[in-house]
Write an enzyme that holds these catalytic residues in place. Structure first.
Site, PDB file in Angstrom:
ATOM      1  N   MET A   1      -4.157  -7.452  -6.885  1.00  0.00           N
ATOM      2  CA  MET A   1      -3.629  -8.631  -7.569  1.00  0.00           C
ATOM      3  C   MET A   1      -4.710  -9.514  -8.211  1.00  0.00           C
ATOM      4  O   MET A   1      -4.609 -10.730  -8.179  1.00  0.00           O
ATOM      5  CB  MET A   1      -2.767  -9.452  -6.596  1.00  0.00           C
ATOM      6  CG  MET A   1      -1.575  -8.689  -6.046  1.00  0.00           C
ATOM      7  SD  MET A   1      -0.547  -7.940  -7.332  1.00  0.00           S
ATOM      8  CE  MET A   1       0.304  -9.395  -7.906  1.00  0.00           C
ATOM      9  N   ARG A   2      -5.733  -8.870  -8.749  1.00  0.00           N
ATOM     10  CA  ARG A   2      -6.785  -9.641  -9.416  1.00  0.00           C
ATOM     11  C   ARG A   2      -7.131  -9.003 -10.743  1.00  0.00           C
ATOM     12  O   ARG A   2      -7.066  -7.781 -10.873  1.00  0.00           O
ATOM     13  CB  ARG A   2      -8.049  -9.657  -8.558  1.00  0.00           C
ATOM     14  CG  ARG A   2      -7.930 -10.632  -7.481  1.00  0.00           C
ATOM     15  CD  ARG A   2      -9.135 -10.684  -6.595  1.00  0.00           C
ATOM     16  NE  ARG A   2      -8.817 -11.588  -5.531  1.00  0.00           N
ATOM     17  CZ  ARG A   2      -8.961 -12.890  -5.609  1.00  0.00           C
ATOM     18  NH1 ARG A   2      -9.505 -13.431  -6.657  1.00  0.00           N
ATOM     19  NH2 ARG A   2      -8.594 -13.670  -4.622  1.00  0.00           N
TER      20      ARG A   2
ATOM     21  N   GLY B   1       0.781  -1.238   0.000  1.00  0.00           N
ATOM     22  CA  GLY B   1       0.000   0.000   0.000  1.00  0.00           C
ATOM     23  C   GLY B   1       0.807   1.279   0.000  1.00  0.00           C
ATOM     24  O   GLY B   1       0.300   2.332   0.405  1.00  0.00           O
ATOM     25  N   SER B   2       2.053   1.234  -0.477  1.00  0.00           N
ATOM     26  CA  SER B   2       2.825   2.485  -0.488  1.00  0.00           C
ATOM     27  C   SER B   2       2.205   3.492  -1.465  1.00  0.00           C
ATOM     28  O   SER B   2       2.234   4.706  -1.214  1.00  0.00           O
ATOM     29  CB  SER B   2       4.296   2.229  -0.828  1.00  0.00           C
ATOM     30  OG  SER B   2       4.430   1.756  -2.149  1.00  0.00           O
ATOM     31  N   ASN B   3       1.614   3.006  -2.555  1.00  0.00           N
ATOM     32  CA  ASN B   3       0.921   3.926  -3.472  1.00  0.00           C
ATOM     33  C   ASN B   3      -0.346   4.478  -2.827  1.00  0.00           C
ATOM     34  O   ASN B   3      -0.664   5.657  -2.985  1.00  0.00           O
ATOM     35  CB  ASN B   3       0.600   3.221  -4.797  1.00  0.00           C
ATOM     36  CG  ASN B   3       1.814   3.141  -5.686  1.00  0.00           C
ATOM     37  OD1 ASN B   3       2.198   4.128  -6.307  1.00  0.00           O
ATOM     38  ND2 ASN B   3       2.458   1.998  -5.727  1.00  0.00           N
TER      39      ASN B   3
ATOM     40  N   HIS C   1       1.714   0.620 -13.378  1.00  0.00           N
ATOM     41  CA  HIS C   1       2.539  -0.540 -13.697  1.00  0.00           C
ATOM     42  C   HIS C   1       4.011  -0.140 -13.612  1.00  0.00           C
ATOM     43  O   HIS C   1       4.407   0.889 -14.163  1.00  0.00           O
ATOM     44  CB  HIS C   1       2.206  -1.055 -15.105  1.00  0.00           C
ATOM     45  CG  HIS C   1       2.893  -2.329 -15.411  1.00  0.00           C
ATOM     46  ND1 HIS C   1       2.519  -3.533 -14.855  1.00  0.00           N
ATOM     47  CD2 HIS C   1       3.981  -2.594 -16.189  1.00  0.00           C
ATOM     48  CE1 HIS C   1       3.320  -4.484 -15.289  1.00  0.00           C
ATOM     49  NE2 HIS C   1       4.217  -3.953 -16.104  1.00  0.00           N
TER      50      HIS C   1
HETATM   51  C1  GRF Z   1       3.539  -1.219  -7.451  1.00  0.00           C
HETATM   52  O1  GRF Z   1       4.848  -1.461  -7.852  1.00  0.00           O
HETATM   53  C2  GRF Z   1       2.628  -1.064  -8.651  1.00  0.00           C
HETATM   54  O2  GRF Z   1       3.275  -0.574  -9.755  1.00  0.00           O
HETATM   55  C3  GRF Z   1       2.173  -2.489  -8.895  1.00  0.00           C
HETATM   56  O3  GRF Z   1       2.038  -3.050  -7.626  1.00  0.00           O
HETATM   57  C4  GRF Z   1       2.929  -2.411  -6.719  1.00  0.00           C
HETATM   58  C5  GRF Z   1       2.136  -2.010  -5.511  1.00  0.00           C
HETATM   59  O4  GRF Z   1       2.951  -1.518  -4.485  1.00  0.00           O
HETATM   60  N1  GRF Z   1       0.957  -2.496  -9.674  1.00  0.00           N
HETATM   61  P1  GRF Z   1       2.285  -0.873  -3.180  1.00  0.00           P
HETATM   62  O5  GRF Z   1       1.380  -1.950  -2.581  1.00  0.00           O
HETATM   63  O6  GRF Z   1       1.526   0.322  -3.588  1.00  0.00           O
HETATM   64  O7  GRF Z   1       3.435  -0.567  -2.276  1.00  0.00           O
END
Ligand code: GRF
Length: 199
Positions: free
Chosen positions: A89-90, A11-13, A108
């Site tokens: 992841m789905r 969840g860093s994003n 991505h």
């Molecule tokens: C990221 O690298 C994104 O590009 C990919 O999944 C990863 C998620 O990372 N789709 P986080 O869970 O947001 O840290």
């Protein structure tokens, strides 16, 4: 604009987007985090940020369609305008994608259409690429295929370690995703067929 974030992992994003909303960089509201993993760390981040977090267990549904329908139910209830996939992841069903056409974003960790799928950072490094990068795109019915909104390259240095490259990719993600969402919520992303214009 009402935003839902779908995530399965760290969840860093999610955190970067939540921060950008909090400080007013993104003019929108994260109404809900939806996750398919009960123990995903992103849930702790949601709690810390006081964002509603809903866990939907795929094992409880007979088909992908039924699972997706449950997500759509939540999205409708929360009056969601924009769905943000952040490490979810789905693969979404065609019906789901159609229902939210041009309103589902994904990030991505490579320069699409190169290195679609999993382990994109590692594969780009192993391939001997001199550059890789980050792509924010819309979701269509194929995996990592929809129209590209933003894309930025990163140089791969000689002898670069995977750890270091991952660090560079993730820190770029944390800038590029909030920017793409900001542009989207300000209705500055114009989509016609597969052509994306930022105004
Ligand atoms: C990221 O690298 C994104 O590009 C990919 O999944 C990863 C998620 O990372 N789709 P986080 O869970 O947001 O840290």
């Amino acid at each position: 604009m009402n935003i839902a974030i779908l995530a399965s992992g760290n969840g860093s994003n999610f955190e970067a987007i939540a921060k950008a909303v909090k400080c007013g960089y993104i003019k929108g509201c994260i109404k809900v985090l939806i996750t398919d993993k009960s123990n995903a760390f992103v849930r702790q981040r949601a709690k810390r940020n006081k964002i509603k977090d809903i866990f939907i267990d795929a094992a409880e549904f007979k088909s992908r369609q039924a699972f997706d329908d449950e997500i759509v139910k939540v999205l409708k209830k929360e009056r969601i305008d924009l769905v943000v996939l952040a490490g979810f992841m789905r693969i979404l069903s065609v019906n789901f994608v159609k229902r939210f056409q041009n309103r589902i974003l994904n990030i991505h960790p490579a320069l699409l259409p190169a290195f679609r799928g999993e382990n994109a950072i590692k594969r780009a490094l192993k391939h001997g690429c001199k550059v890789t990068g980050v792509t924010v795109h819309l979701i269509d019915e194929k995996v990592d295929n929809g129209p590209i909104i933003l894309q930025q390259a990163i140089k791969i240095e000689k002898g670069e370690t995977l750890k270091n490259l991952e660090k560079k990719v993730h820190s770029l993600e944390h800038k590029l995703y909030p920017l793409a969402i900001k542009l989207f919520t300000e209705r500055r992303v114009k989509i016609r067929n597969r052509n994306v214009k930022i105004i």
